[in-house]
Write a protein that holds these residues in place. Sequence first.
Motif, PDB file in Angstrom:
ATOM      1  N   GLY A  66       1.091  -1.219  -0.169  1.00 32.67           N
ATOM      2  CA  GLY A  66      -0.093   0.094   0.002  1.00 32.67           C
ATOM      3  C   GLY A  66       0.997   1.335   0.163  1.00 32.67           C
ATOM      4  N   VAL A  67       0.154   2.495  -0.340  1.00 32.78           N
ATOM      5  CA  VAL A  67       0.615   3.539  -0.191  1.00 32.78           C
ATOM      6  C   VAL A  67      -0.149   4.688   0.371  1.00 32.78           C
ATOM      7  CG1 VAL A  67       1.603   5.823  -1.682  1.00 32.78           C
ATOM      8  CG2 VAL A  67       2.241   3.442  -2.347  1.00 32.78           C
ATOM      9  N   ASN A  68       0.288   5.492   1.211  1.00 28.08           N
ATOM     10  CA  ASN A  68      -0.603   6.536   2.102  1.00 28.08           C
ATOM     11  C   ASN A  68      -0.292   7.921   1.602  1.00 28.08           C
ATOM     12  OD1 ASN A  68      -0.325   8.145   5.008  1.00 28.08           O
ATOM     13  ND2 ASN A  68      -2.001   7.082   4.502  1.00 28.08           N
ATOM     14  N   LEU A  69      -1.544   8.380   1.415  1.00 27.66           N
ATOM     15  CA  LEU A  69      -1.539  10.024   1.071  1.00 27.66           C
ATOM     16  C   LEU A  69      -1.867  10.568   2.398  1.00 27.66           C
ATOM     17  CD1 LEU A  69      -2.759   9.863  -2.497  1.00 27.66           C
ATOM     18  CD2 LEU A  69      -0.478   9.916  -1.740  1.00 27.66           C
ATOM     19  N   PHE A  70      -1.423  11.869   2.557  1.00 25.61           N
ATOM     20  CA  PHE A  70      -2.181  13.028   3.377  1.00 25.61           C
ATOM     21  C   PHE A  70      -3.085  13.805   2.488  1.00 25.61           C
ATOM     22  CE2 PHE A  70       1.954  13.398   6.190  1.00 25.61           C
ATOM     23  CZ  PHE A  70       1.769  12.203   6.834  1.00 25.61           C
ATOM     24  N   MET A  71      -4.328  14.023   3.021  1.00 24.74           N
ATOM     25  CA  MET A  71      -5.379  14.869   2.393  1.00 24.74           C
ATOM     26  C   MET A  71      -4.934  16.277   2.714  1.00 24.74           C
ATOM     27  SD  MET A  71      -7.702  13.164   1.070  1.00 24.74           S
ATOM     28  CE  MET A  71      -8.883  14.633   0.927  1.00 24.74           C
ATOM     29  N   PRO A  72      -4.913  17.182   1.739  1.00 20.19           N
ATOM     30  CA  PRO A  72      -4.741  18.471   1.722  1.00 20.19           C
ATOM     31  C   PRO A  72      -5.446  19.252   2.997  1.00 20.19           C
ATOM     32  CG  PRO A  72      -5.331  18.070  -0.541  1.00 20.19           C
ATOM     33  CD  PRO A  72      -5.572  16.884   0.163  1.00 20.19           C
ATOM     34  N   GLN A  73      -4.982  20.308   3.566  1.00 16.27           N
ATOM     35  CA  GLN A  73      -5.575  20.751   4.743  1.00 16.27           C
ATOM     36  C   GLN A  73      -6.122  22.329   4.314  1.00 16.27           C
ATOM     37  OE1 GLN A  73      -5.507  19.000   7.874  1.00 16.27           O
ATOM     38  NE2 GLN A  73      -5.079  17.479   5.933  1.00 16.27           N
ATOM     39  N   PRO A  74      -7.231  22.607   5.181  1.00 10.27           N
ATOM     40  CA  PRO A  74      -7.717  23.745   4.828  1.00 10.27           C
ATOM     41  C   PRO A  74      -7.197  25.066   5.627  1.00 10.27           C
ATOM     42  CG  PRO A  74      -8.962  22.694   6.465  1.00 10.27           C
ATOM     43  CD  PRO A  74      -7.809  21.677   6.127  1.00 10.27           C
ATOM     44  N   GLU A  75      -6.973  26.042   4.963  1.00  9.78           N
ATOM     45  CA  GLU A  75      -6.359  27.281   5.546  1.00  9.78           C
ATOM     46  C   GLU A  75      -7.178  28.021   6.639  1.00  9.78           C
ATOM     47  OE1 GLU A  75      -4.583  29.924   2.491  1.00  9.78           O
ATOM     48  OE2 GLU A  75      -4.513  28.582   1.092  1.00  9.78           O
ATOM     49  N   TYR A  76      -6.976  27.670   7.706  1.00 10.51           N
ATOM     50  CA  TYR A  76      -7.447  28.178   9.155  1.00 10.51           C
ATOM     51  C   TYR A  76      -6.639  28.751   9.901  1.00 10.51           C
ATOM     52  CZ  TYR A  76      -7.407  23.254  10.443  1.00 10.51           C
ATOM     53  OH  TYR A  76      -7.161  22.097  10.925  1.00 10.51           O
ATOM     54  N   ALA A  77      -5.463  28.508   9.960  1.00  8.96           N
ATOM     55  CA  ALA A  77      -4.279  29.140  10.879  1.00  8.96           C
ATOM     56  C   ALA A  77      -4.379  30.419  11.186  1.00  8.96           C
ATOM     57  CB  ALA A  77      -2.908  28.581  10.387  1.00  8.96           C
ATOM     58  N   ASP A  78      -4.003  30.708  11.929  1.00  7.46           N
ATOM     59  CA  ASP A  78      -3.735  32.011  12.515  1.00  7.46           C
ATOM     60  C   ASP A  78      -2.374  32.679  12.372  1.00  7.46           C
ATOM     61  OD1 ASP A  78      -3.622  34.855  13.643  1.00  7.46           O
ATOM     62  OD2 ASP A  78      -4.307  34.243  15.594  1.00  7.46           O
ATOM     63  N   PRO A  79      -2.118  33.563  11.387  1.00  8.46           N
ATOM     64  CA  PRO A  79      -0.777  33.783  11.064  1.00  8.46           C
ATOM     65  C   PRO A  79       0.107  34.629  12.262  1.00  8.46           C
ATOM     66  CG  PRO A  79      -2.199  34.407   9.188  1.00  8.46           C
ATOM     67  CD  PRO A  79      -2.988  34.181  10.199  1.00  8.46           C
ATOM     68  N   ALA A  80      -0.827  35.596  13.030  1.00 11.64           N
ATOM     69  CA  ALA A  80      -0.224  35.962  14.193  1.00 11.64           C
ATOM     70  C   ALA A  80       0.119  34.955  15.418  1.00 11.64           C
ATOM     71  CB  ALA A  80      -1.083  37.123  14.900  1.00 11.64           C
ATOM     72  N   ALA A  81      -0.493  33.849  15.228  1.00  8.59           N
ATOM     73  CA  ALA A  81      -0.207  32.870  16.308  1.00  8.59           C
ATOM     74  C   ALA A  81       1.087  32.117  15.901  1.00  8.59           C
ATOM     75  CB  ALA A  81      -1.261  31.685  16.558  1.00  8.59           C
ATOM     76  N   ILE A  82       1.617  31.954  14.523  1.00 11.63           N
ATOM     77  CA  ILE A  82       2.355  31.077  13.917  1.00 11.63           C
ATOM     78  C   ILE A  82       3.701  32.056  14.335  1.00 11.63           C
ATOM     79  CG2 ILE A  82       3.474  30.350  11.975  1.00 11.63           C
ATOM     80  CD1 ILE A  82       0.714  29.914  10.842  1.00 11.63           C
ATOM     81  N   ASP A  83       3.429  33.451  14.176  1.00 11.92           N
ATOM     82  CA  ASP A  83       4.704  34.480  14.232  1.00 11.92           C
ATOM     83  C   ASP A  83       5.187  34.286  15.879  1.00 11.92           C
ATOM     84  OD1 ASP A  83       4.845  35.202  11.807  1.00 11.92           O
ATOM     85  OD2 ASP A  83       3.687  37.097  12.098  1.00 11.92           O
ATOM     86  N   VAL A  84       4.264  34.436  16.796  1.00 10.31           N
ATOM     87  CA  VAL A  84       4.369  34.180  18.271  1.00 10.31           C
ATOM     88  C   VAL A  84       5.166  32.815  18.340  1.00 10.31           C
ATOM     89  CG1 VAL A  84       3.409  33.875  20.567  1.00 10.31           C
ATOM     90  CG2 VAL A  84       2.520  35.869  18.805  1.00 10.31           C
ATOM     91  N   TYR A  85       4.470  31.808  18.059  1.00 12.82           N
ATOM     92  CA  TYR A  85       5.548  30.698  18.191  1.00 12.82           C
ATOM     93  C   TYR A  85       6.834  30.514  17.324  1.00 12.82           C
ATOM     94  CZ  TYR A  85       6.088  25.469  19.289  1.00 12.82           C
ATOM     95  OH  TYR A  85       6.234  24.329  19.169  1.00 12.82           O
ATOM     96  N   ALA A  86       7.051  31.129  16.433  1.00  7.01           N
ATOM     97  CA  ALA A  86       8.150  31.071  15.735  1.00  7.01           C
ATOM     98  C   ALA A  86       9.107  31.934  16.763  1.00  7.01           C
ATOM     99  CB  ALA A  86       8.228  31.996  14.501  1.00  7.01           C
ATOM    100  N   HIS A  87       8.708  32.925  17.248  1.00  3.94           N
ATOM    101  CA  HIS A  87       9.550  33.776  18.214  1.00  3.94           C
ATOM    102  C   HIS A  87       9.937  33.121  19.207  1.00  3.94           C
ATOM    103  CE1 HIS A  87      10.920  37.502  20.388  1.00  3.94           C
ATOM    104  NE2 HIS A  87      10.308  37.137  21.270  1.00  3.94           N
ATOM    105  N   GLN A  88       8.878  32.152  19.991  1.00  2.73           N
ATOM    106  CA  GLN A  88       9.287  31.319  21.105  1.00  2.73           C
ATOM    107  C   GLN A  88      10.475  30.429  20.759  1.00  2.73           C
ATOM    108  OE1 GLN A  88       5.833  29.581  23.173  1.00  2.73           O
ATOM    109  NE2 GLN A  88       7.241  27.971  23.680  1.00  2.73           N
ATOM    110  N   LEU A  89      10.499  30.018  19.494  1.00  2.82           N
ATOM    111  CA  LEU A  89      11.674  28.793  18.962  1.00  2.82           C
ATOM    112  C   LEU A  89      12.599  29.760  18.713  1.00  2.82           C
ATOM    113  CD1 LEU A  89       9.143  26.461  16.947  1.00  2.82           C
ATOM    114  CD2 LEU A  89       9.900  26.286  19.279  1.00  2.82           C
ATOM    115  N   ALA A  90      12.886  30.575  18.787  1.00  2.00           N
ATOM    116  CA  ALA A  90      14.271  31.564  18.586  1.00  2.00           C
ATOM    117  C   ALA A  90      15.365  31.048  19.152  1.00  2.00           C
ATOM    118  CB  ALA A  90      13.969  33.120  18.644  1.00  2.00           C
ATOM    119  N   GLY A  91      15.107  30.779  20.482  1.00  2.00           N
ATOM    120  CA  GLY A  91      16.079  30.222  21.488  1.00  2.00           C
ATOM    121  C   GLY A  91      16.719  28.854  20.862  1.00  2.00           C
TER     122      GLY A  91
END
Length: 358
Positions: A66-91
């Motif tokens: 067998g071969v497994n595929l991932f389904m495409p994901q809808p766009e509902y992420a909050d860009p601001a929340a991603i930026d905050v997490y990126a800042h947290q990962l700077a260290g």
Amino acid sequence: MSSALTDLFPHPIVQAPMAGGVSVPKLAAAVCEAGGLGFLAAGYKTADGMYQEIKQLRSLTGRPFGVNLFMPQPEYADPAAIDVYAHQLAGEASWYEAELGDPDSGRDDGYETKLAVLRDNPVPVVSFHFGTPSREVVDTLHRVGTFVLVTATTPDEARAVERAGADAVIAQGVEAGGHQGTHRDIPETDGSGIGLLSLVAQIRETVSLPIIAAGGIMRGGQIAAVLAAGASAAQLGTAFLATAESGANALHKQALTNPLFVRTELTRAFSGRPARGLVNRFLREHGPYAPAAYPEIHHLTAPLRKAAAKAGDAQGMALWAGQGHWMARELPAGQLVEVLAGELAAARTALSGGGGIR
């Protein structure tokens, strides 16, 4: 399960497709040759990368796979929340001397292109994770002779799988290692997953599809239990992760039975989607703050995870594992299938004779 599908693999044992380089052709071939159903994971690969692995697997075995595929994901992420997490990962980036990844590196995982390859070069089985393909997609795969399986984590999701015309549903319990295959990522439901035996029973009373049970299965006695509960086969991931043929990093394999890693948790720390892994430093420090943003967080943390592996630091890696991880056995994959089949036969004999399952 239909006899046409079960005829593909003599033992009711399916090797879970584990993305990220774990489910390599060598592993899938060994499982197939031993009488199980081996799987390749197309997730995080290009369409050509998937095709090359299919060709390699076919050179190693003539058995169905067998071969497994991932389904495409809808766009509902909050860009601001991603930026905050990126800042947290700077260290983390500074510590590992690595740049954070681009969260906008793509969200459909090359879905349509991979489907085109699989229609032009049919494989025996295709499974889907993170959602249900359309009826049209299922029908096109059926027309080229491919069986279709879809993961479900709730009875409602199983209904959607049945409506799509799939041949079987993979019932994934909350015990499972790696990403939960929920059809919608709803943060409010984090931690409320259904245990495998209960899920199998509920899905069996909800749909008429055959069921493949997945989640925390490490022994043949557990396979007997899910078969008794109504499943037609069992899917095992963590059990095969530790095998010699697995493409998992050596640190990941060792961590499964390392007493330093005593438990697993569902976390969004590494990918932005709930996934079960061994609790390490990265998970503890960042899990509580990771936003619901997949695959953005996956792309963001990918360089950090690679750098941690290169540095030999398991505390910064995504150590995906199911709840039974400490029961992992370092056996060749083919031998593991044989051992599981023997344990399954013994458990069935014990049950028929009134004894208990071991």
